[in-house]
Design a protein around this motif. Structure first.
Motif, PDB file in Angstrom:
ATOM      1  N   ALA A  50     -26.463  54.816  -3.502  1.00 39.60           N
ATOM      2  CA  ALA A  50     -25.430  54.746  -4.936  1.00 39.60           C
ATOM      3  C   ALA A  50     -24.051  55.424  -4.109  1.00 39.60           C
ATOM      4  CB  ALA A  50     -25.984  55.413  -5.012  1.00 39.60           C
ATOM      5  N   HIS A  51     -24.514  56.060  -2.527  1.00 40.55           N
ATOM      6  CA  HIS A  51     -23.005  57.135  -2.221  1.00 40.55           C
ATOM      7  C   HIS A  51     -23.559  57.008  -0.584  1.00 40.55           C
ATOM      8  CE1 HIS A  51     -19.896  60.182  -2.096  1.00 40.55           C
ATOM      9  NE2 HIS A  51     -20.223  59.844  -0.948  1.00 40.55           N
ATOM     10  N   VAL A  52     -22.569  55.697   0.030  1.00 42.48           N
ATOM     11  CA  VAL A  52     -23.265  56.288   1.667  1.00 42.48           C
ATOM     12  C   VAL A  52     -21.408  55.355   2.318  1.00 42.48           C
ATOM     13  CG1 VAL A  52     -24.003  53.735   1.495  1.00 42.48           C
ATOM     14  CG2 VAL A  52     -24.445  55.240   3.632  1.00 42.48           C
ATOM     15  N   HIS A  53     -21.283  55.833   3.384  1.00 43.21           N
ATOM     16  CA  HIS A  53     -20.270  55.162   4.575  1.00 43.21           C
ATOM     17  C   HIS A  53     -20.614  54.333   5.421  1.00 43.21           C
ATOM     18  CE1 HIS A  53     -17.758  58.823   1.867  1.00 43.21           C
ATOM     19  NE2 HIS A  53     -19.149  59.255   2.447  1.00 43.21           N
ATOM     20  N   ILE A  54     -20.501  52.773   4.639  1.00 38.45           N
ATOM     21  CA  ILE A  54     -21.364  52.078   5.588  1.00 38.45           C
ATOM     22  C   ILE A  54     -20.619  52.007   6.550  1.00 38.45           C
ATOM     23  CG2 ILE A  54     -21.909  49.087   5.646  1.00 38.45           C
ATOM     24  CD1 ILE A  54     -22.061  49.851   2.338  1.00 38.45           C
ATOM     25  N   GLU A 203     -20.070  52.035  -0.952  1.00 40.84           N
ATOM     26  CA  GLU A 203     -18.524  52.461  -0.151  1.00 40.84           C
ATOM     27  C   GLU A 203     -17.815  53.211  -0.209  1.00 40.84           C
ATOM     28  OE1 GLU A 203     -17.979  53.111   3.371  1.00 40.84           O
ATOM     29  OE2 GLU A 203     -18.306  50.713   3.595  1.00 40.84           O
ATOM     30  N   ALA A 204     -18.734  54.876  -0.600  1.00 39.12           N
ATOM     31  CA  ALA A 204     -18.211  55.812  -0.875  1.00 39.12           C
ATOM     32  C   ALA A 204     -16.596  56.217  -0.442  1.00 39.12           C
ATOM     33  CB  ALA A 204     -19.117  56.872  -0.377  1.00 39.12           C
ATOM     34  N   GLY A 205     -15.202  55.137  -0.251  1.00 36.78           N
ATOM     35  CA  GLY A 205     -14.839  55.880  -0.405  1.00 36.78           C
ATOM     36  C   GLY A 205     -13.646  55.081   1.049  1.00 36.78           C
ATOM     37  N   VAL A 258     -12.963  54.120  -8.436  1.00 36.22           N
ATOM     38  CA  VAL A 258     -11.925  54.976  -7.413  1.00 36.22           C
ATOM     39  C   VAL A 258     -12.444  56.544  -7.697  1.00 36.22           C
ATOM     40  CG1 VAL A 258      -9.672  54.080  -7.926  1.00 36.22           C
ATOM     41  CG2 VAL A 258     -10.495  55.810  -9.542  1.00 36.22           C
ATOM     42  N   LYS A 259     -12.295  57.031  -6.208  1.00 36.33           N
ATOM     43  CA  LYS A 259     -13.095  58.256  -5.622  1.00 36.33           C
ATOM     44  C   LYS A 259     -11.887  59.185  -5.793  1.00 36.33           C
ATOM     45  CE  LYS A 259     -15.612  60.810  -2.474  1.00 36.33           C
ATOM     46  NZ  LYS A 259     -16.490  60.537  -1.294  1.00 36.33           N
ATOM     47  N   PHE A 260     -12.452  60.737  -5.973  1.00 36.97           N
ATOM     48  CA  PHE A 260     -11.247  62.112  -6.165  1.00 36.97           C
ATOM     49  C   PHE A 260     -11.967  62.851  -5.716  1.00 36.97           C
ATOM     50  CE2 PHE A 260      -9.312  59.524  -9.300  1.00 36.97           C
ATOM     51  CZ  PHE A 260      -8.025  59.671  -8.947  1.00 36.97           C
ATOM     52  N   GLU A 340     -20.448  62.799  -7.463  1.00 40.68           N
ATOM     53  CA  GLU A 340     -21.122  62.683  -6.606  1.00 40.68           C
ATOM     54  C   GLU A 340     -21.547  63.619  -6.360  1.00 40.68           C
ATOM     55  OE1 GLU A 340     -19.719  59.121  -8.078  1.00 40.68           O
ATOM     56  OE2 GLU A 340     -20.444  59.499  -5.424  1.00 40.68           O
ATOM     57  N   HIS A 341     -22.335  64.208  -5.526  1.00 36.90           N
ATOM     58  CA  HIS A 341     -22.971  65.348  -5.086  1.00 36.90           C
ATOM     59  C   HIS A 341     -23.647  65.874  -6.120  1.00 36.90           C
ATOM     60  CE1 HIS A 341     -21.326  64.039  -1.493  1.00 36.90           C
ATOM     61  NE2 HIS A 341     -20.290  63.580  -1.882  1.00 36.90           N
ATOM     62  N   PHE A 342     -23.084  66.805  -7.146  1.00 39.20           N
ATOM     63  CA  PHE A 342     -23.202  67.406  -8.147  1.00 39.20           C
ATOM     64  C   PHE A 342     -24.336  68.036  -7.425  1.00 39.20           C
ATOM     65  CE2 PHE A 342     -25.393  67.208 -12.776  1.00 39.20           C
ATOM     66  CZ  PHE A 342     -24.520  67.348 -13.551  1.00 39.20           C
ATOM     67  N   SER A 403     -27.429  58.850  -0.124  1.00 30.95           N
ATOM     68  CA  SER A 403     -27.862  59.118   1.235  1.00 30.95           C
ATOM     69  C   SER A 403     -25.998  60.045   1.434  1.00 30.95           C
ATOM     70  CB  SER A 403     -28.727  58.097   2.330  1.00 30.95           C
ATOM     71  OG  SER A 403     -26.891  57.457   2.724  1.00 30.95           O
ATOM     72  N   ASP A 404     -25.462  59.704   1.614  1.00 32.19           N
ATOM     73  CA  ASP A 404     -23.948  60.885   2.154  1.00 32.19           C
ATOM     74  C   ASP A 404     -23.733  60.183   3.614  1.00 32.19           C
ATOM     75  OD1 ASP A 404     -21.879  61.134   1.916  1.00 32.19           O
ATOM     76  OD2 ASP A 404     -22.084  63.020   1.584  1.00 32.19           O
ATOM     77  N   ALA A 405     -25.382  59.185   4.300  1.00 37.39           N
ATOM     78  CA  ALA A 405     -25.102  58.811   5.397  1.00 37.39           C
ATOM     79  C   ALA A 405     -23.317  58.524   5.837  1.00 37.39           C
ATOM     80  CB  ALA A 405     -26.076  57.897   5.598  1.00 37.39           C
TER      81      ALA A 405
END
Ligand code: ZN
Length: 488
Positions: A50-54, A203-205, A258-260, A340-342, A403-405
């Motif tokens: 649910a949050h990764v930088h492919i 894709e987190a951004g 959208v991301k902030f 995101e993260h929390f 993962s936020d990888a």
């Protein structure tokens, strides 16, 4: 119709995995399930990260030197020399992931000049906030011994170090990424995700060029998994604002969020917290107050985009929840926003998040890979509430794990689920439950994917049972829409 026989695990409405002996697939969807115990191939629903930088994973696997885990300056030197032989004259050597604690010393401009004096070299530290460059790279950017540090950054010419926003000086001189570069990176990253049993991801951004790369891949039918892309509206560390993206929805690609960024991170002690950090002091940086986030996010909210805000420290989390509360008050819409993260939620944050019905998107693998940083910087009273996954679950939050990888090395949801069982203090989350939290594509605006009849046939085949042998189980085949997209 095709029958996939073996031991098929499908979660029920409560998220408990039930065994079946076969699964029927028709036209890319699950047509039916046969109850009973089966032997042979082990099948699970494909995971959702649910949050990764492919694209960044793909870039590390292709154009960048992957320096994560490099254990000495000597090893670093060998990697640089190898890369040098592969590149045309004048091309930049770019690397990411070094850590002075592992290297035994800080890499410096003189060290890099001693190995590669004839081409520009830029190596980014694991945190992505500190960079070391050689003289060629600095010269290409017009940086010399008398260059002043920009606001919010620092140039240390002698060492060749660029901190925080000083990186902007160098970035201008670097080769521009093209839409074709982004396409290559996305495909390399996607292949890596598939190899870990992931069939959909967020894709987190993304900046407008990366969004374009995704749209092109989708139109050409080249996306091997489902992706929801978060559009960055206010780029990290810049004053400019991009326009809201055009909403997009196809079988494989969704642009709906959208991301902030509300604060920094824990590993660098820049998350906005209520008590000072140990060793380094300070309470981190709050980048957006509730009022500012509300103003920035309102147009997106009104157009039905979900808002995903990076918030790690307890102070940042409460500001974001307050902003979301105001958004829902201003316009009561069914869209579910995300945190995101929390990382450090207190009891008040847990109940507010539950009341607002927002998604919490933590990274269990941080508990393992960033554990030393947490223990070092966090005040004692924060340790029990650092990524308190079991408390989040007990509070009744909607949880989607990720993962936020490549911030961390490990992309595997199975490894992340194991880490979810080992919090800093207190109880963890059982493996099966954690894996269910890695199967929540709805958090990213994608359809549910639990292999229920009617769901898409997005699945991973394992060489052995991940519930019984979580340390050893490997993915051998992955299907999306019932067609093989990865084979080991
Ligand atoms: Zn991230």
């Amino acid at each position: 119709m095709r029958r996939v026989a073996g031991r098929v695990y499908v979660p029920d409405a409560q998220g408990r995995y039930r065994p079946y002996r076969a699964l029927w697939v028709k036209e890319g969807r699950v047509a039916g399930l046969e109850p009973g115990q089966g032997e042979g191939e082990v099948v699970l629903p494909g995971f959702h990260d649910a949050h990764v930088h492919i694209w960044k994973i793909g870039q590390l696997l292709t154009d960048l030197l992957d320096l994560r885990g490099v254990g000495s300056l000597e090893a670093l030197k060998r990697l640089l020399q190898e890369r040098d032989r592969l590149l045309p004259p004048g091309a930049w050597v770019l690397g990411r992931g070094w850590n002075e604690a592992l290297l035994g010393a800080w890499p410096t401009r003189a060290f890099l000049d001693g190995i590669l004096p004839h081409r520009p070299v830029l190596l980014t530290r694991t945190c992505a906030h500190i960079h070391v460059a050689n003289t060629q790279a600095l010269r290409a950017a017009g940086i010399g011994p008398d260059t002043p540090s920009p606001p919010g950054g620092e140039v240390r010419y002698e060492e060749g170090l660029l901190l925080e926003r000083a990186y902007g000086l160098l970035e201008r001189a670097m080769p521009r990424r093209t839409v074709e570069d982004y396409q290559r990176y996305v495909l390399a990253g996607a292949h890596h995700l598939l190899s870990r049993g992931i069939t959909s991801a967020l894709e987190a951004g993304a900046d407008p060029l990366l969004l374009e790369a995704y749209r092109r891949l989708d139109r050409e039918g080249r996306l091997p998994l489902r992706v929801s892309v978060l559009a960055v509206v206010r780029p990290d560390g810049e004053e400019t604002t991009y326009p809201l993206p055009e909403p997009y929805r196809s079988e494989r690609l969704v642009v709906a969020g959208v991301k902030f960024f509300a604060d920094g991170g824990l590993s660098g002690a820049s998350a906005a917290v209520s008590r000072p950090y140990r060793e380094v002091g300070g309470k981190g940086v709050l980048r957006l107050s509730a009022g500012e986030l509300f103003e920035l996010a309102l147009p997106a909210h009104e157009r039905g985009f979900f808002v995903a805000t990076h918030a790690i420290g307890d102070v940042a989390i409460l500001e974001v929840l307050e902003a979301y509360h105001r958004l829902y008050q201003a316009r009561p819409l069914p869209v579910r926003h995300r945190l995101e993260h929390f990382g450090l939620p207190g009891p008040k944050a847990l109940s507010l998040a539950r009341a607002l019905g927002v998604w919490a998107v933590p990274q269990p693998i941080f508990l393992e890979e960033l554990r030393e940083n947490f223990l070092r910087y966090l005040p004692q009273e924060f340790l029990p509430r650092c990524y308190p996954l079991a408390r989040m679950a007990r509070a009744g939050l909607s949880l989607a794990f990720s993962s936020d990888a490549p911030v961390v090395r490990e992309v595997s949801p199975l490894k992340g689920a194991l880490a979810a069982g080992r919090p800093l203090m207190g109880r963890g989350i059982p493996l099966a439950r954690a894996l269910f939290y890695y199967t929540q594509p709805e958090a990213s605006g994608l359809p549910p994917a639990w292999l229920w009849p009617g769901h898409k046939a997005d699945l991973a085949v394992w060489d052995r049972d991940p519930f019984r042998h979580p340390e050893e189980a490997r993915v051998v085949r992955v299907e999306v829409d019932g067609a093989a997209v990865f084979t080991a």
